[in-house]
Scaffold this motif. Structure first.
Motif, PDB file in Angstrom:
ATOM      1  N   ASN A  44      -4.780  -0.916  -7.907  1.00  0.00           N
ATOM      2  CA  ASN A  44      -6.049  -0.269  -7.582  1.00  0.00           C
ATOM      3  C   ASN A  44      -5.717   1.097  -7.001  1.00  0.00           C
ATOM      4  N   LYS A  45      -5.757   2.120  -7.829  1.00  0.00           N
ATOM      5  CA  LYS A  45      -5.350   3.453  -7.389  1.00  0.00           C
ATOM      6  C   LYS A  45      -6.319   4.044  -6.379  1.00  0.00           C
ATOM      7  N   ALA A  46      -7.596   3.705  -6.495  1.00  0.00           N
ATOM      8  CA  ALA A  46      -8.576   4.231  -5.538  1.00  0.00           C
ATOM      9  C   ALA A  46      -8.271   3.741  -4.126  1.00  0.00           C
ATOM     10  N   SER A  47      -7.835   2.496  -4.022  1.00  0.00           N
ATOM     11  CA  SER A  47      -7.491   1.910  -2.716  1.00  0.00           C
ATOM     12  C   SER A  47      -6.027   2.095  -2.391  1.00  0.00           C
ATOM     13  N   GLN A  48      -5.259   2.653  -3.317  1.00  0.00           N
ATOM     14  CA  GLN A  48      -3.818   2.864  -3.126  1.00  0.00           C
ATOM     15  C   GLN A  48      -3.145   1.554  -2.770  1.00  0.00           C
ATOM     16  N   TYR A  49      -3.392   0.589  -3.616  1.00  0.00           N
ATOM     17  CA  TYR A  49      -2.965  -0.784  -3.354  1.00  0.00           C
ATOM     18  C   TYR A  49      -2.391  -1.385  -4.634  1.00  0.00           C
ATOM     19  N   VAL A  50      -1.260  -2.048  -4.481  1.00  0.00           N
ATOM     20  CA  VAL A  50      -0.660  -2.752  -5.613  1.00  0.00           C
ATOM     21  C   VAL A  50      -0.168  -4.108  -5.118  1.00  0.00           C
ATOM     22  N   SER A  51      -0.302  -5.114  -5.964  1.00  0.00           N
ATOM     23  CA  SER A  51       0.112  -6.448  -5.550  1.00  0.00           C
ATOM     24  C   SER A  51       0.865  -7.144  -6.664  1.00  0.00           C
ATOM     25  N   LEU A  52       1.552  -8.208  -6.282  1.00  0.00           N
ATOM     26  CA  LEU A  52       2.287  -9.038  -7.235  1.00  0.00           C
ATOM     27  C   LEU A  52       1.958 -10.485  -6.926  1.00  0.00           C
ATOM     28  N   LEU A  53       1.489 -11.208  -7.946  1.00  0.00           N
ATOM     29  CA  LEU A  53       1.243 -12.631  -7.821  1.00  0.00           C
ATOM     30  C   LEU A  53       2.312 -13.379  -8.601  1.00  0.00           C
ATOM     31  N   THR A  59       0.859  -1.189   0.000  1.00  0.00           N
ATOM     32  CA  THR A  59       0.000   0.000   0.000  1.00  0.00           C
ATOM     33  C   THR A  59       0.892   1.236   0.000  1.00  0.00           C
ATOM     34  N   TYR A  60       0.382   2.315  -0.564  1.00  0.00           N
ATOM     35  CA  TYR A  60       1.175   3.528  -0.665  1.00  0.00           C
ATOM     36  C   TYR A  60       0.313   4.721  -0.278  1.00  0.00           C
ATOM     37  N   SER A  61       0.962   5.796   0.115  1.00  0.00           N
ATOM     38  CA  SER A  61       0.210   6.946   0.625  1.00  0.00           C
ATOM     39  C   SER A  61       0.128   8.106  -0.356  1.00  0.00           C
ATOM     40  N   ASP A  62       1.062   8.183  -1.301  1.00  0.00           N
ATOM     41  CA  ASP A  62       1.124   9.341  -2.192  1.00  0.00           C
ATOM     42  C   ASP A  62       0.227   9.152  -3.414  1.00  0.00           C
ATOM     43  N   ARG A  63      -0.871   9.895  -3.449  1.00  0.00           N
ATOM     44  CA  ARG A  63      -1.803   9.771  -4.566  1.00  0.00           C
ATOM     45  C   ARG A  63      -1.235  10.331  -5.867  1.00  0.00           C
ATOM     46  N   GLY A  64      -0.093  11.021  -5.775  1.00  0.00           N
ATOM     47  CA  GLY A  64       0.574  11.520  -6.979  1.00  0.00           C
ATOM     48  C   GLY A  64       1.363  10.447  -7.703  1.00  0.00           C
ATOM     49  N   SER A  65       1.457   9.272  -7.118  1.00  0.00           N
ATOM     50  CA  SER A  65       2.193   8.182  -7.751  1.00  0.00           C
ATOM     51  C   SER A  65       1.476   7.739  -9.016  1.00  0.00           C
ATOM     52  N   GLN A  66       2.246   7.565 -10.069  1.00  0.00           N
ATOM     53  CA  GLN A  66       1.630   7.261 -11.355  1.00  0.00           C
ATOM     54  C   GLN A  66       2.067   5.925 -11.936  1.00  0.00           C
TER      55      GLN A  66
END
Lengths: 111, 114
Positions: free
Chosen positions: A66-75, A24-31
């Motif tokens: 998922n930018k709305a949830s500020q969540y990224v995953s790797l499977l 999870t990340y906090s900076d909504r400016g992350s692209q």
């Protein structure tokens, strides 16, 4: 709140199983969002990047964003002992043009 | 096509000394970023160089300074070394117009301060 949060692990999975790594990340400016793999004593190696919401597949690896949830995953499908490493999540804020790394999740794949 | 190279590989210095680390970016890349990675931690951003100027800086003291040369190679200098400066120093290169596609890391320089 940390800028990037990852479970430090270790995450232990048997060979052939699916490994799921979360960030999870906090900076909504992350692209753009990057996953790096780092073996002990070595430098990070880029595995995948993703910049659009949804899934992106590359071989055994799937990145999910998922930018709305500020969540990224790797499977990682069909995990192999050679996948045992630390996986670093790193958002890129193009305004500041720097990668911000989490502490990484250590993955252990047992034969 | 050579990737990112760094020198030296390992370095041992004494507290209070000064050190210079060097980096050559991947062919075609024009931007160099430096990161410090302490044991068990993720890489921490030190600064980034583009067009021979420091473009962005992380939360590191002025003891950390750098330079980029016309051929895009870069140096990281650390003055008045502290024990806490012991870490793996990573150089990452990228093409500034394509950073959204990632950065390539060099093998790193392991600095030990005694």
């Amino acid at each position: 709140q940390k800028e990037v949060e990852q479970n430090s692990g270790p995450l232990s999975v048997p060979e052939g199983a699916i490994a799921s790594l979360n960030c999870t990340y906090s900076d909504r400016g992350s692209q753009s969002f990057f996953w790096y793999r780092q073996y002990s004593g070595k430098s990070p190696e880029l595995i995948m990047f993703i910049y659009s919401n949804g899934d992106k597949e590359d071989g055994r690896f799937t990145a999910q964003l998922n930018k709305a949830s500020q969540y990224v995953s790797l499977l990682i499908r069909d995990s192999q002992p050679s996948d045992s490493a630390t996986y670093l999540c790193a958002p890129l804020n193009t305004g500041f043009q720097k990668l911000v790394f989490g502490t990484g999740t250590r993955l252990l794949v047992s034969p | 096509d050579a990737g990112v190279t760094q020198s030296p590989t390992h370095l041992i210095k004494t507290r209070g000394q000064q050190v210079t680390l060097r980096c050559s970016p991947k062919s075609g890349h024009d931007t160099v970023s430096w990161y410090q990675q302490a044991l068990g931690q993720g890489p921490q951003f030190i600064f980034q160089y583009y067009e021979e100027e420091e473009r962005q800086r992380g939360n590191f003291p002025d003891r950390f300074s750098g330079h980029q040369f016309p051929n895009y190679s870069s140096e990281l200098n650390v003055n008045a070394l502290l024990l806490g400066d012991s870490a793996l120093y990573l150089c990452a290169s990228s093409l500034t117009t394509r950073q959204v596609y990632g950065m390539d890391f060099g093998p790193g320089t392991r600095l030990t301060v005694t």
